[in-house]
Design a protein around this motif. Structure first.
Motif, PDB file in Angstrom:
ATOM      1  N   ASP A 352       0.605  -1.276   0.425  1.00  0.00           N
ATOM      2  CA  ASP A 352       0.074  -0.303  -0.109  1.00  0.00           C
ATOM      3  C   ASP A 352       0.784   1.035   0.066  1.00  0.00           C
ATOM      4  O   ASP A 352       0.655   2.358  -1.036  1.00  0.00           O
ATOM      5  N   GLU A 353       2.048   1.437   0.875  1.00  0.00           N
ATOM      6  CA  GLU A 353       2.978   2.269   1.192  1.00  0.00           C
ATOM      7  C   GLU A 353       3.649   2.585  -0.276  1.00  0.00           C
ATOM      8  O   GLU A 353       3.954   3.563  -1.066  1.00  0.00           O
ATOM      9  N   ALA A 354       3.704   1.600  -0.881  1.00  0.00           N
ATOM     10  CA  ALA A 354       4.682   1.575  -1.987  1.00  0.00           C
ATOM     11  C   ALA A 354       3.892   1.947  -3.324  1.00  0.00           C
ATOM     12  O   ALA A 354       4.280   2.558  -3.970  1.00  0.00           O
ATOM     13  N   ILE A 355       2.061   2.035  -3.602  1.00  0.00           N
ATOM     14  CA  ILE A 355       1.745   2.471  -5.015  1.00  0.00           C
ATOM     15  C   ILE A 355       1.600   3.891  -3.777  1.00  0.00           C
ATOM     16  O   ILE A 355       1.787   4.893  -5.197  1.00  0.00           O
ATOM     17  N   HIS A 356       0.699   4.029  -2.664  1.00  0.00           N
ATOM     18  CA  HIS A 356       0.976   5.386  -2.806  1.00  0.00           C
ATOM     19  C   HIS A 356       2.131   6.594  -3.199  1.00  0.00           C
ATOM     20  O   HIS A 356       2.118   7.122  -3.733  1.00  0.00           O
ATOM     21  N   SER A 357       3.677   6.224  -2.682  1.00  0.00           N
ATOM     22  CA  SER A 357       4.558   6.551  -3.483  1.00  0.00           C
ATOM     23  C   SER A 357       4.396   7.334  -4.559  1.00  0.00           C
ATOM     24  O   SER A 357       4.904   8.028  -5.166  1.00  0.00           O
ATOM     25  N   ALA A 358       4.868   5.776  -5.641  1.00  0.00           N
ATOM     26  CA  ALA A 358       4.681   5.880  -6.814  1.00  0.00           C
ATOM     27  C   ALA A 358       3.344   7.114  -7.511  1.00  0.00           C
ATOM     28  O   ALA A 358       3.888   7.209  -8.111  1.00  0.00           O
ATOM     29  N   ARG A 359       2.255   6.805  -6.729  1.00  0.00           N
ATOM     30  CA  ARG A 359       1.604   8.120  -7.599  1.00  0.00           C
ATOM     31  C   ARG A 359       1.932   9.686  -6.882  1.00  0.00           C
ATOM     32  O   ARG A 359       1.471   9.983  -7.997  1.00  0.00           O
ATOM     33  N   LEU A 404      11.728   2.855  -8.301  1.00  0.00           N
ATOM     34  CA  LEU A 404      12.624   2.046  -8.341  1.00  0.00           C
ATOM     35  C   LEU A 404      13.112   2.539  -6.713  1.00  0.00           C
ATOM     36  O   LEU A 404      13.469   1.447  -6.443  1.00  0.00           O
ATOM     37  N   ARG A 405      13.683   3.545  -6.835  1.00  0.00           N
ATOM     38  CA  ARG A 405      14.918   3.935  -5.408  1.00  0.00           C
ATOM     39  C   ARG A 405      13.733   4.233  -4.196  1.00  0.00           C
ATOM     40  O   ARG A 405      14.377   3.000  -3.904  1.00  0.00           O
ATOM     41  N   GLY A 406      12.638   4.246  -4.633  1.00  0.00           N
ATOM     42  CA  GLY A 406      11.802   3.927  -3.039  1.00  0.00           C
ATOM     43  C   GLY A 406      11.212   2.690  -3.097  1.00  0.00           C
ATOM     44  O   GLY A 406      11.736   2.380  -1.797  1.00  0.00           O
ATOM     45  N   VAL A 407      11.435   1.889  -3.907  1.00  0.00           N
ATOM     46  CA  VAL A 407      10.682   0.066  -3.798  1.00  0.00           C
ATOM     47  C   VAL A 407      12.361  -0.766  -2.676  1.00  0.00           C
ATOM     48  O   VAL A 407      11.965  -0.863  -2.654  1.00  0.00           O
ATOM     49  N   ILE A 408      13.222  -0.017  -3.458  1.00  0.00           N
ATOM     50  CA  ILE A 408      14.285  -0.559  -3.281  1.00  0.00           C
ATOM     51  C   ILE A 408      14.178  -0.327  -1.765  1.00  0.00           C
ATOM     52  O   ILE A 408      14.857  -0.986  -0.768  1.00  0.00           O
ATOM     53  N   ALA A 409      14.416   0.885  -1.618  1.00  0.00           N
ATOM     54  CA  ALA A 409      14.173   1.204  -0.047  1.00  0.00           C
ATOM     55  C   ALA A 409      13.341   0.331   1.302  1.00  0.00           C
ATOM     56  O   ALA A 409      13.626   0.611   1.720  1.00  0.00           O
ATOM     57  N   LEU A 410      12.914   0.443   0.594  1.00  0.00           N
ATOM     58  CA  LEU A 410      11.414  -0.600   1.108  1.00  0.00           C
ATOM     59  C   LEU A 410      11.927  -2.281   1.590  1.00  0.00           C
ATOM     60  O   LEU A 410      11.227  -3.014   1.875  1.00  0.00           O
TER      61      LEU A 410
END
Ligand code: FAD
Length: 460
Positions: A352-359, A404-410
Motif C-alpha cells: 500500500d505504502e509503495a503504491i501510494h509513493s509511486a502515485r 524503483l529507488r523507493g522500492v529498493i528502500a522498502l
C-alpha cells in the motif's frame, strides 16, 4: 554461415524483429532449427565466427530480451513436443519450444497440474518461461518456474550439450552454494548462459475444488489491507490474491461485458481459494465474505467463479488488462511512444505504502497515473504507463527510476517477474552491489567466454 536452417531474407527477419517491449531490432539472420543437432551445429559455427546468438521462444518478452540487431535470432519454436510423462514420478520431460498453455491443458486432461501460470501462457514456450523464471497469479501458492524445474538439457555457447539435474539433497556442504545446483544458473538467465533444449518439470495433482471470488472495495487501501489479512488468515487458503485499481477494474469490466459491476468501486481483489492437499472440502466462503466485509467490501458486489469454465472467464478478465495496455502502447509506436511496464515488488505488507509513493511521484511529474494491477499477495503489482511520444517516454522513465529507488528502500526488487532484458539493465545496479554484479559477470565469462549469447540482455 549458411546451414540450411539459417535465412537472411528481410521478410523473415522482420517477423522476428519485435517482441512486446515496444522496441524493434532487425536481426542479421534467423535460424529455425528443429533438432538438437541443428542447434549444436549453429552454435559451434557461431562460436567459431564470433557471431552473436539470441534465443527466441514465443517472443512475448516485455523487456526486449528476445530481439536483437546483432547476429542470429535462434527461434526455438520448432523444437517442440512432450518427450516423456512419468506418472509414477509425477514429472514431464519436454522440448524447449513446447507451448506452455498447450502443455498445461494436456497435463490437466491426465489429472496433473503444472503450476506456473504467466497470464501469457498460451503464447509462451517452455524455454522462454524457464529462461525468464516466469511466474503468475498462482505463484502466491506455488512459486515461479524455478522450483518446478528438476533438470535441463542445455547447449552451451560453444555447441557442447550438457545435462544438469537438481541434487535433491536435503543437506549439502560441498563447495559454494552458487555451484551446487547448476539448474539454477539457467533458470532466469534470459538466454545469456546457454540454450535450453529440454526441461524436466515437477507436476502436482490437479486441485479438486477451486473457487474464484471477485471482491470490489470502496478504496485501494481497504483492498490492499484485505489482501494482507487474507494472506495471513489461518481460515483461508488463497492460491492467488490479485489487485486491480480503478482503471484496471474498468478494463476487466469491459472484458466481462458487465459495465455495471460495482461501477463506483475504487479497486477489485480477485482471489482463488483452493484447499491444500487436494481435499474436496467446501470452500470457506463465509470466512472470505466476513473478512471482506470487515475491510469495507459489500456482499452484494462480490462475484463467485465456480468450475473450470467460470475460472477460465476470470483468467481472461485478468489477461485483458495487460493485453489491452499492450495494444494502447503499440498504437503510439510510430510517434516514439510505447507502454512502460514495471514489475517491481516489495515485501507484501508494504505494498500500500509503495503504491501510494509511486502515485505521488507520477502526480509530481505531471504524468497520467499508471493502470496498476497484479500480484498483490506477493507485494508485486504492475504499473502500466502509456507514453504517447518520446518526450513523454523520457518523463515516465524518470518517474519509474524514482519509484524503483523507493522500492529498493522498502526492501524490494526492480524486477520480480519479467526479467531485466534490455530495457531494465540500467536499473539492476540500483539493487545489486558491484560484487554481486561481478559474480554474475564471472559466471557469464565461464559459460560464454566470447560473449556471443544474447548480447545486451541483463548486462550493459
Ligand atoms: C500480455 C502479457 C502478459 C504477460 N504476463 C506475464 C506473467 O503473468 N508472468 C510472467 O512471468 N511473464 C509474463 N509476461 C512476459 C512473458 O510472457 C514471459 O517472460 C515468458 O516467460 C516469455 O516466454 P517466451 O517463450 O515468449 O520467451 P521470449 O520472449 O521469446 O524470450 C524471453 C527470454 O528467454 C530467452 N529464451 C527463449 N527461449 C530460450 C531457450 N530455449 N533457451 C534459452 N533462452 C531462451 C530469450 O533469449 C529471452 O531472453 C507477459 C507478457 C505479455 C505480452
Amino acid at each position: 554461415m549458411t546451414p540450411a536452417h539459417i535465412v537472411t531474407d528481410e521478410s523473415i527477419r522482420l517477423t522476428f524483429a519485435r517482441d512486446v517491449s515496444g522496441l524493434e531490432m532487425l536481426p542479421e539472420a534467423v535460424a529455425r532449427p528443429t533438432s538438437e543437432q541443428e542447434v549444436a551445429e549453429i552454435l559451434r559455427q557461431a562460436h567459431a565466427e564470433r557471431t552473436a546468438v539470441t534465443c527466441a521462444g514465443g517472443q512475448t518478452s516485455t523487456t526486449g530480451a528476445s530481439i536483437t540487431d546483432q547476429g542470429i535470432i535462434l527461434a526455438l519454436r520448432g523444437l517442440d513436443g512432450i518427450i516423456d510423462l512419468d506418472e509414477r514420478a509425477k514429472t514431464v520431460r519436454v522440448r524447449a519450444g513446447t507451448w506452455l498453455g498447450e502443455l498445461k491443458r494436456r497435463l490437466a486432461s491426465s489429472g496433473y497440474l503444472f503450476p506456473p501460470d504467466p497470464t501469457s501462457e498460451d503464447d509462451v514456450t517452455i524455454g522462454g518461461a524457464v529462461a525468464c523464471n516466469a511466474s503468475g497469479a498462482r505463484s502466491l501458492r506455488y512459486g515461479p518456474m524455478r522450483p518446478h524445474v528438476l533438470a535441463l538439457r542445455v547447449a552451451l555457447a560453444n555447441g557442447d550439450v550438457i545435462d544438469v539435474r537438481r541434487t535433491g539433497l536435503e543437506k549439502n556442504t560441498a563447495g559454494y552454494a552458487i555451484a551446487q545446483e547448476p539448474v539454477d544458473w539457467f533458470v532466469g538467465s534470459e538466454g545469456t548462459l546457454g540454450v535450453i533444449l529440454e526441461a524436466e518439470l515437477a507436476l502436482e495433482p490437479l486441485p479438486r475444488r477451486v473457487t474464484g471470488l471477485g471482491i470490489p472495495f470502496p478504496t485501494e487501501s481497504e483492498a490492499l489491507a484485505f489482501v494482507v489479512a487474507a494472506r495471513e488468515s489461518r481460515a483461508l487458503s488463497p492460491r492467488c490474491l490479485e489487485f486491480f485499481d480503478a482503471r484496471a477494474f474498468a478494463i476487466a469490466r469491459s472484458a466481462r461485458g458487465d459495465e455495471q459491476w460495482a461501477s463506483n468501486a475504487a479497486a477489485l481483489v480477485y482471489a482463488e481459494e483452493a484447499p491444500a492437499g487436494g481435499s474436496d472440502d467446501e470452500p470457506p466462503l463465509d470466512e472470505w465474505l466476513a473478512l471482506a466485509a470487515q475491510h469495507g467490501a459489500r456482499d452484494d458486489d462480490v462475484l463467485a467463479f465456480d468450475g473450470e469454465s467460470a475460472l477460465r472467464d476470470a483468467r481472461q478478465m485478468r489477461h485483458a488488462v495487460p493485453a489491452t495496455m499492450n495494444e494502447r502502447g503499440a498504437s503510439y509506436r510510430t510517434a516514439g511512444g510505447r507502454k512502460v511496464s514495471t514489475d517491481w515488488a516489495v515485501p507484501y505488507r508494504r505494498l500500500d505504502e509503495a503504491i501510494h509513493s509511486a502515485r505521488r511521484l507520477a502526480d509530481d511529474a505531471g504524468i497520467e497515473q499508471a493502470v496498476t494491477y497484479g500480484h498483490a499477495g506477493n507485494g508485486h503489482p504492475h504499473q502500466n504507463f502509456v507514453a504517447r511520444d518520446s518526450g513523454e517516454l523520457a518523463r515516465i522513465e524518470r518517474v519509474v527510476e524514482a519509484t524503483l529507488r523507493g522500492v529498493i528502500a522498502l526492501g524490494g526488487t526492480v524486477s520480480a517477474e519479467h526479467g531485466i532484458g534490455k530495457l531494465k539493465r540500467r536499473w539492476l545496479p540500483l539493487q545489486l552491489h558491484p560484487t554481486q554484479l561481478g559474480v554474475m559477470r564471472a559466471v557469464k565469462r565461464e559459460l560464454d567466454p566470447l560473449g556471443i549469447l544474447a548480447p545486451g540482455n541483463v548486462f550493459e
